[in-house]
Design a protein around this motif. Structure first.
Motif, PDB file in Angstrom:
ATOM      1  N   ALA A  48      59.686  40.599 -57.044  1.00 22.63           N
ATOM      2  CA  ALA A  48      59.570  41.132 -58.033  1.00 22.63           C
ATOM      3  C   ALA A  48      60.678  41.791 -58.735  1.00 22.63           C
ATOM      4  O   ALA A  48      62.130  41.476 -59.287  1.00 22.63           O
ATOM      5  CB  ALA A  48      58.525  39.800 -59.641  1.00 22.63           C
ATOM      6  N   GLN A  49      60.464  42.459 -58.505  1.00 18.17           N
ATOM      7  CA  GLN A  49      61.117  44.199 -59.004  1.00 18.17           C
ATOM      8  C   GLN A  49      62.268  44.077 -58.709  1.00 18.17           C
ATOM      9  O   GLN A  49      63.067  44.380 -59.374  1.00 18.17           O
ATOM     10  CB  GLN A  49      60.203  45.645 -59.154  1.00 18.17           C
ATOM     11  N   ARG A  50      62.400  44.228 -57.155  1.00 14.26           N
ATOM     12  CA  ARG A  50      63.584  44.035 -56.459  1.00 14.26           C
ATOM     13  C   ARG A  50      64.442  42.977 -56.928  1.00 14.26           C
ATOM     14  O   ARG A  50      65.335  43.285 -56.498  1.00 14.26           O
ATOM     15  CB  ARG A  50      63.504  44.268 -55.501  1.00 14.26           C
ATOM     16  N   GLU A  51      64.464  42.043 -57.365  1.00 20.42           N
ATOM     17  CA  GLU A  51      64.701  40.733 -57.314  1.00 20.42           C
ATOM     18  C   GLU A  51      65.637  41.482 -58.472  1.00 20.42           C
ATOM     19  O   GLU A  51      66.840  40.629 -58.813  1.00 20.42           O
ATOM     20  CB  GLU A  51      64.128  39.584 -56.835  1.00 20.42           C
TER      21      GLU A  51
ATOM     22  N   LEU B 183      68.533  43.963 -58.311  1.00 21.03           N
ATOM     23  CA  LEU B 183      69.823  42.914 -57.578  1.00 21.03           C
ATOM     24  C   LEU B 183      70.079  41.954 -58.437  1.00 21.03           C
ATOM     25  O   LEU B 183      71.567  42.335 -58.063  1.00 21.03           O
ATOM     26  CB  LEU B 183      68.832  42.702 -56.090  1.00 21.03           C
ATOM     27  N   ASN B 184      69.761  41.816 -59.101  1.00 24.18           N
ATOM     28  CA  ASN B 184      70.343  40.619 -60.433  1.00 24.18           C
ATOM     29  C   ASN B 184      70.996  41.414 -61.444  1.00 24.18           C
ATOM     30  O   ASN B 184      71.954  40.824 -61.030  1.00 24.18           O
ATOM     31  CB  ASN B 184      69.666  39.408 -60.663  1.00 24.18           C
ATOM     32  N   SER B 185      70.304  42.346 -61.678  1.00 23.88           N
ATOM     33  CA  SER B 185      71.235  43.582 -62.280  1.00 23.88           C
ATOM     34  C   SER B 185      72.081  43.696 -62.115  1.00 23.88           C
ATOM     35  O   SER B 185      73.637  44.497 -62.144  1.00 23.88           O
ATOM     36  CB  SER B 185      70.391  44.447 -63.007  1.00 23.88           C
ATOM     37  N   ALA B 186      72.264  44.742 -60.702  1.00 25.39           N
ATOM     38  CA  ALA B 186      73.382  45.156 -59.891  1.00 25.39           C
ATOM     39  C   ALA B 186      74.335  44.379 -59.869  1.00 25.39           C
ATOM     40  O   ALA B 186      75.887  44.524 -59.451  1.00 25.39           O
ATOM     41  CB  ALA B 186      73.039  45.871 -58.443  1.00 25.39           C
ATOM     42  N   LEU B 187      74.151  42.544 -59.378  1.00 25.23           N
ATOM     43  CA  LEU B 187      75.496  41.913 -59.237  1.00 25.23           C
ATOM     44  C   LEU B 187      75.639  41.732 -60.300  1.00 25.23           C
ATOM     45  O   LEU B 187      76.256  40.148 -60.609  1.00 25.23           O
ATOM     46  CB  LEU B 187      74.571  40.890 -57.826  1.00 25.23           C
ATOM     47  N   GLY B 188      75.774  41.769 -61.579  1.00 27.28           N
ATOM     48  CA  GLY B 188      75.440  40.725 -62.833  1.00 27.28           C
ATOM     49  C   GLY B 188      74.904  39.666 -63.243  1.00 27.28           C
ATOM     50  O   GLY B 188      75.546  39.090 -63.753  1.00 27.28           O
ATOM     51  N   LEU B 189      74.278  38.960 -62.316  1.00 28.67           N
ATOM     52  CA  LEU B 189      73.474  37.745 -62.396  1.00 28.67           C
ATOM     53  C   LEU B 189      72.548  37.609 -63.658  1.00 28.67           C
ATOM     54  O   LEU B 189      71.777  35.918 -63.745  1.00 28.67           O
ATOM     55  CB  LEU B 189      73.245  37.537 -60.792  1.00 28.67           C
ATOM     56  N   ASP B 190      72.170  38.965 -64.206  1.00 30.73           N
ATOM     57  CA  ASP B 190      70.964  38.556 -64.444  1.00 30.73           C
ATOM     58  C   ASP B 190      71.598  38.016 -66.651  1.00 30.73           C
ATOM     59  O   ASP B 190      70.508  37.792 -67.545  1.00 30.73           O
ATOM     60  CB  ASP B 190      69.911  40.033 -64.799  1.00 30.73           C
ATOM     61  N   ALA B 191      72.851  38.089 -66.776  1.00 34.49           N
ATOM     62  CA  ALA B 191      73.167  37.388 -68.267  1.00 34.49           C
ATOM     63  C   ALA B 191      73.140  36.031 -68.033  1.00 34.49           C
ATOM     64  O   ALA B 191      72.637  34.871 -67.429  1.00 34.49           O
ATOM     65  CB  ALA B 191      75.280  37.975 -68.034  1.00 34.49           C
ATOM     66  N   PRO B 192      72.745  35.487 -69.135  1.00 37.69           N
ATOM     67  CA  PRO B 192      72.427  34.182 -69.611  1.00 37.69           C
ATOM     68  C   PRO B 192      73.527  33.378 -69.224  1.00 37.69           C
ATOM     69  O   PRO B 192      74.762  33.294 -69.686  1.00 37.69           O
ATOM     70  CB  PRO B 192      71.676  34.117 -71.062  1.00 37.69           C
TER      71      PRO B 192
END
Length: 121
Positions: A61-64, A67-76
Motif C-alpha cells: 500500500a505504501q509503495r502504491e 507510485l501514484n504520487s510519482a505518476l500524478g494519479l493521486d489527484a482527485p
C-alpha cells in the motif's frame, strides 16, 4: 559414621535428581506431549505468517501510494468528459459501438466444422 551418612545422602539425592530428570524427559517425548508441542509450533508459525502477510500488505500500500504520487494519479478525479456538442449517440449503452450482425451459427463456423456441439470428442 558421618562420612558414610554423607555419601549415602549424596547418592540418594543424586538418584532422586536423575530419576526426576529421566521421568520429565520421558513425559516430554510421549505422543500426546509431542502433539501438543507440534500444535503450539504450528499456531506460532501461523501467527508469524499472518504478521508477515500484514507487513507485505502495508508495504504494498505504501509503495502504491508512492507510485501514484510519482505518476500524478493521486489527484482527485474531475468530472467525466461529456460528449461533444451536436453528438448523437447510437442506441445501446453510452459510448458503446454497435455490434455487427453475425447471422446463423453455421455461417460463423465455416463448412469444415461440425454443427453439433454435443458430439463426443
Amino acid at each position: 559414621m558421618f562420612r558414610r551418612a554423607f555419601w549415602f545422602t549424596t547418592g540418594a539425592a543424586a538418584g532422586v535428581w536423575a530419576t526426576t530428570k529421566v521421568q520429565r524427559k520421558l513425559r516430554s517425548l510421549a505422543p500426546d506431549a509431542l502433539a501438543v508441542r507440534a500444535a503450539g509450533k504450528a499456531v506460532e508459525g501461523g501467527h508469524r505468517l499472518k504478521d508477515f502477510a500484514l507487513d507485505v500488505r502495508a508495504g504494498m500500500a505504501q509503495r502504491e501510494s508512492e507510485l501514484n504520487s510519482a505518476l500524478g494519479l493521486d489527484a482527485p478525479p474531475g468530472p467525466p468528459p461529456g460528449p461533444p456538442l451536436g453528438h448523437v449517440e447510437a442506441p445501446g449503452l453510452p459510448g458503446q459501438a454497435p455490434r455487427p450482425q453475425l447471422g446463423p451459427a453455421h455461417h460463423r463456423q465455416g463448412t469444415e466444422r461440425p454443427h453439433d456441439r454435443n458430439e463426443d470428442h
